[in-house]
Each structure stands twice: as C-alpha cells, then as structure tokens.
Write an enzyme that holds these catalytic residues in place. Structure first.
Site, PDB file in Angstrom:
ATOM      1  N   GLU A 220       0.822  -1.229   0.000  1.00  0.00           N
ATOM      2  CA  GLU A 220       0.000   0.000   0.000  1.00  0.00           C
ATOM      3  C   GLU A 220       0.848   1.267   0.000  1.00  0.00           C
ATOM      4  OE1 GLU A 220      -2.645   0.443   3.367  1.00  0.00           O
ATOM      5  OE2 GLU A 220      -3.579   2.217   2.525  1.00  0.00           O
TER       6      GLU A 220
ATOM      7  N   LYS B 194      -2.465  -2.053  -3.180  1.00  0.00           N
ATOM      8  CA  LYS B 194      -3.520  -1.185  -2.617  1.00  0.00           C
ATOM      9  C   LYS B 194      -3.124   0.266  -2.829  1.00  0.00           C
ATOM     10  CE  LYS B 194      -5.964  -0.245   1.711  1.00  0.00           C
ATOM     11  NZ  LYS B 194      -6.657  -0.889   2.843  1.00  0.00           N
TER      12      LYS B 194
END
Ligand code: 13P
Length: 355
Positions: A177, A219
């Site tokens: 992420e 992500k």
C-alpha cells in the site's frame, strides 16, 4: 515460499464481486473516530465494534477478508472464540496490519517513512499462527511543491519490498500500500504524475527483492484532485486518469488492485470504483476495494457505541459492502442507495489518519 497457496489466497481475496474491509485502525486513530461521536474508546468497546462489523449477517457475500490491528487479532468474542476464527468460520479471511506507523523521515522535513521491519519475521510467524493469511503495510507519500523527494520514495519502496518478501516467505499474501495523500491543493494531473512515479519505484523495489507478483495485491490511491484544489475532477475523469496510471505502471502479473478510500466520501469512493470498472480499456487485474472509512463511516455512526444499535450498524456496513461489491463488477447504480441517493454527496469527509 509456497507459490500455490499464496496465489490461492490472493485469488480468494479478489473473488468475483468481493473486496476487503480495512478495520486495522490503531488504538489512537479509532479512539479519535470514536471520540468524534462521543463514543468511549476502551478495549471492550473497540472489540464490540469490530465484532459487530465482522459478524454483519450476509456481509461475506461481498467481503472476502478483513484487515485487523494487533489488538483485534488477539481478542475473543463473548464465548471465547478468537476474532480471527470468528471470521474464518464466516468464510472471511483474516489479515493483519504489520507496519508500526509512518514516522518523520530524518533529513526530510514534512515527509514520512513507515517503520516496522525490525523483528518482522517473528511477528509474521506469530500472526500466521493466529490465523492471518494476508498482511498490510502502508507507506505515506505527501504531495507539495517540494515533495515527494526521491529519498522518500526510495526508502519507502525499499521497506515495502522487504516487508513483501518477508510476508511471502512466511506464507502471508502482502498487500502493498503506497498511499499518495489527497491533502493539498494539487491538481489531478500532479496526483497522476506522482502516483505513477511512486508505483514505478515500488515495483522496481519488489522486482529487486524477488517478490512474487502473482502472490501479492496492490492497494493504491485513486488518481484524484487534491482536497483543497479549487477544481475537483469529475468521476469520469478520475476513472480515466486512475486506469491510465495503473496501466502504465502495474505489471499484468499482479492479480488484483484493491483501492484505499483515502478520505473520499463513501458514496463517491463507490462511484469511482464503478466508473473505473466500466471503462472499456483492457484490465489485466481484478479491480476492487479495500476501504476503511468508506465502508465503516455509516456503520460507526449508526452503532454510536450503543449495543442496542448493533443491527443498524450491521445493516449500514452491509449496504456499503453490497454497493462496493457491485462497483467491483461495474454494476453499481445510484438507485442501490435507496433514500440515501437523494442526499447531497460531499466530496470528502472530515478526517483523521494517524497510522
Ligand atoms: P481508508 O479507506 O480509510 O483510506 O483506509 C484504508 C487503509 O487501510 C488505510 O491504510
């Protein structure tokens, strides 16, 4: 590394019409969210809230996995069943946030480096034994006239690579992420340029460190206008800019892209996801959600710390999960929102994210 089981977990997390619930707020962050609604934040109230979310009737139709915080993965329900097992029994895969937060980056005022690598291998083994099958690490990138620096991108990408390689060694699917924040007056074009640069740097680091792309999920943020930008891009423009950026920078071997919501209003995050999925351009990856605030805001408000409101909280989560599940297939419509569709939709929520 067991490639087959990593790939099987990654595929299950992006199963048709499903996405991930991010419920991994640190104690500090969840406490601020509770306090904004005058909810007392205690170990028990946090446990009751998380259990309410995970056990929402029918939610596993749209939620494949939940990301927990360290406190939550060790908690049990009233009958003594550990929360990860509660999830597994419902067909929801338990995941765990393993970074220890974004700290000031030495020598680079205004920028952050995510910590948590020391002792990570042992922590991953312990989390696997508690039932976790995937993990999350969030890097934070700020846009300003001077930022991000090349140093900030390089060190955060390197840490994401080290984390991802360790996860795969320990049998956990890493969710990688790198979040480019929405804060600031920058244009959508600048967000696209920086997001592309970040993704390029991150995938170089993953390649350099031998991370198996088939056994991970990305992500990212969507490509959006900065929160304070006077000209907010339309849903269609966000969808086009986001998909263009991903096509340029995310290898096709990655099975899935699960967006963070980043402070977008919940229904806008759903509309953006849907718009991306209905674009005609080829998409080599599944595109779905791993939302925190955009899945939880309505549920938290409905629950309000009162266990008499559990049903209302669960229905609110179910509604957002259902709409986002539909958006992951490009099948979301405003009508799915029922009465809420008539309410004006602000672009952003009042916000805290200290993790
Ligand atoms: P938001 O969707 O609230 O941005 O949270 C996602 C997340 O996991 C942030 O680390």
């Amino acid at each position: 590394m067991n490639h087959d089981s990593l790939q099987a977990t990654a595929k299950a997390l992006i199963a048709e019409g499903k996405g991930i619930l991010a419920a991994d707020e640190t104690v500090g962050t969840i406490t601020k969210r509770f306090e904004s609604l005058k909810i007392n934040s205690t170990e028990n109230s946090r446990c009751a809230y998380r259990e309410m979310l995970f056990t929402s009737p029918g939610v596993s139709e749209f939620i494949s996995g939940v990301i927990m915080y360290d406190e939550t993965i060790r908690q049990t329900n009233a009958r003594g069943v550990p929360l990860p097992e509660v999830c597994t029994r419902l067909g929801i895969i338990p995941g765990i946030k393993v970074d220890t937060g974004a700290k000031d980056l030495a020598g680079s005022p205004g920028e952050k480096i995510t910590e948590g690598l020391d002792g990570l291998r042992d922590r991953l083994t312990a989390y696997y034994n508690m039932g976790a099958r995937f993990a999350k690490w969030r890097a934070v990138i700020q846009i300003s006239d001077r930022h991000p620096s090349q140093t900030c991108l390089a060190v955060n990408a390197h840490a994401l690579g080290r984390y991802a390689a360790l996860c795969q060694e320990q049998g956990l699917v890493p969710i990688v992420e790198p979040e480019v924040l929405m804060d600031g007056p920058h244009s959508i074009e600048r967000c696209g340029e920086i997001t592309g640069h970040v993704l390029h740097t991150v995938f170089n680091a993953l390649y350099a460190q031998g991370v198996s792309l088939e056994g991970m999920l990305l992500k990212p943020n969507m490509v959006v206008s900065g929160k304070e930008c006077t000209k907010q891009a339309s849903v269609q423009k966000v969808a086009q800019a986001t998909l263009q950026c991903l096509c340029r920078h995310v290898p096709a071997a990655v099975p899935g892209i699960v967006f963070l919501s980043g402070g977008q209003h919940d229904r806008l995050a759903t509309a953006h996801l849907n718009a991306i999925n209905i674009l005609p351009s080829p998409k080599p990856w599944k595109i779905s959600f791993s939302y925190g605030r955009a899945l939880q805001d309505a549920a938290l408000e409905a629950w309000h710390g009162d266990n008499n409101n559990i049903k209302a909280g669960q229905q609110a989560l179910y509604q957002r999960a259902k709409c986002n599940g539909a958006a992951s297939l490009g099948k979301y419509t405003e009508e799915m929102e029922g009465n809420a569709s008539r309410k004006r939709m602000p672009a952003h929520r009042a916000d805290w994210h200290d993790d």
